[in-house]
Design an enzyme around this catalytic site. Structure first.
Site, short mmCIF file in Angstrom:
data_model
loop_
_atom_site.label_atom_id
_atom_site.label_comp_id
_atom_site.label_asym_id
_atom_site.label_seq_id
_atom_site.Cartn_x
_atom_site.Cartn_y
_atom_site.Cartn_z
N PRO A 2 0.84 -1.20 0.00
CA PRO A 2 0.00 0.00 0.00
C PRO A 2 0.88 1.25 0.00
CG PRO A 2 -0.47 -1.40 1.91
CD PRO A 2 0.72 -1.97 1.22
N GLU A 3 0.48 2.26 -0.76
CA GLU A 3 1.25 3.50 -0.79
C GLU A 3 0.53 4.52 0.10
OE1 GLU A 3 2.42 4.29 -4.90
OE2 GLU A 3 2.66 2.16 -5.26
N LYS A 53 3.82 5.25 5.34
CA LYS A 53 3.03 4.03 5.17
C LYS A 53 2.79 3.35 6.52
CE LYS A 53 5.16 3.77 0.68
NZ LYS A 53 6.13 3.07 -0.16
N ARG A 125 13.17 8.71 10.26
CA ARG A 125 13.83 9.07 9.00
C ARG A 125 12.86 9.47 7.89
NH1 ARG A 125 13.86 4.99 5.30
NH2 ARG A 125 15.57 5.90 4.13
N ASN A 169 5.35 2.95 -5.76
CA ASN A 169 5.66 2.60 -7.14
C ASN A 169 4.67 3.14 -8.17
OD1 ASN A 169 7.76 1.35 -8.57
ND2 ASN A 169 6.30 -0.21 -9.24
N ARG A 259 12.13 -1.86 -9.78
CA ARG A 259 10.66 -1.95 -9.84
C ARG A 259 10.14 -1.37 -11.14
NH1 ARG A 259 8.50 -0.06 -4.24
NH2 ARG A 259 6.62 -1.03 -5.04
#
Ligand SMILES: [Zn+2]
Length: 269
Positions: A2-3, A53, A125, A169, A259
């Site tokens: 999941p983005e 995420k 981060r 992606n 990817r």
């Protein structure tokens, strides 16, 4: 995986179930977490928030539950815990009077004191979240001036969570298409105008995707036309061989940074 848009839509779904309610039952598969369930059970949920995420569920008493689905983790919802699918038990079960939420497969799950949450390694981060309403083009343009990103290709940069949290992606292909930039470009070579186009696309594309996710879970209302206009469709992602929507080439598929990436060499320079 999941983005950002999916994670933020999930946070909204979990909020409907949990926020302002008391957790009547909490169950972890991990025995260490299970022994600590009292920091959640019987407590009222204050907020469910997506960051990048990750999902953060804060409860009264100063504790926050951190979850990250990674590649295989997924949530299921039901009116009550007994109505969840049979099979392997969820790694995490949360129940309120409104229903049950369960997290399956191989997520990361941990418990944090809310006031030390910023030291959690993934959160520490993260760059600015493209779905955070407080993040604007000025903030993203400042990210582009950070020296460690200067020599990155855009294909690489747009997957890095410390550059722009919540990117992923399919968003990478769609953002580059909207910005009319080649995935092979190096950040430090972009003109001021190109940087601005990239910043605007980084804000616009994920937010449109998020609004489209929202439409999926909401019943149609009188603002139907506005919802339809907001509905998100891929311009290039998974459309290899199709004509470019701008009419100047054919969508190509390449693998970059390991990817799939889709782009139009005709209009992305
Ligand atoms: Zn094109």
């Amino acid at each position: 995986m999941p983005e950002g848009p999916e994670t933020h839509a999930l946070a909204d779904r979990l909020s409907l179930l949990l926020v302002d309610e008391t957790l009547t039952r909490v169950r972890f598969v991990d025995p260490k977490l299970q022994r600590r369930r009292a920091v959640l059970e019987g407590k009222r949920v204050l907020a469910v928030e997506a960051r990048g995420k990750a999902l953060l569920t804060a409860v009264e008493g100063g504790c926050t539950l951190y979850t990250h689905s990674h590649l295989f983790g997924f949530w299921r919802f039901a009116d009550e815990a007994d109505a969840l699918p049979d099979g392997a038990p969820p790694r995490l079960l949360l129940v309120t009077v409104r229903g049950a939420a369960a997290l399956y497969a191989a997520p990361s799950i941990s418990l944090w004191r809310t006031d030390t949450l910023d030291t959690q390694p993934y959160l520490a981060r993260l760059g600015p979240d493209v779905l955070d309403p407080a993040v604007d083009a000025r903030i993203l343009l400042a990210q582009m001036r950070i020296p460690r990103f200067a020599k990155r290709t855009l294909a690489m940069l747009l997957l890095e969570q410390d550059f722009a949290a919540g990117m992923g992606n399919y968003l990478r292909s769609e953002v580059l298409f909207q910005a009319r930039l080649s995935p092979y470009r190096i950040l430090q070579d972009l003109t001021t105008g190109e940087r601005r186009r990239l910043a605007n696309a980084l804000l616009d594309v994920p937010r449109r995707a998020y609004r489209a996710k929202h439409d999926d879970v909401l019943p149609p209302g009188k603002d139907y036309l506005a919802r339809t206009r907001a509905r998100f469709g891929f311009e290039v992602f998974e459309r290899a061989g199709a004509p470019c929507p701008r009419g100047d080439g054919t969508v190509a598929e390449i693998r970059l940074a390991g990817r799939r990436l889709y782009w139009c060499p005709g209009c992305q320079h």
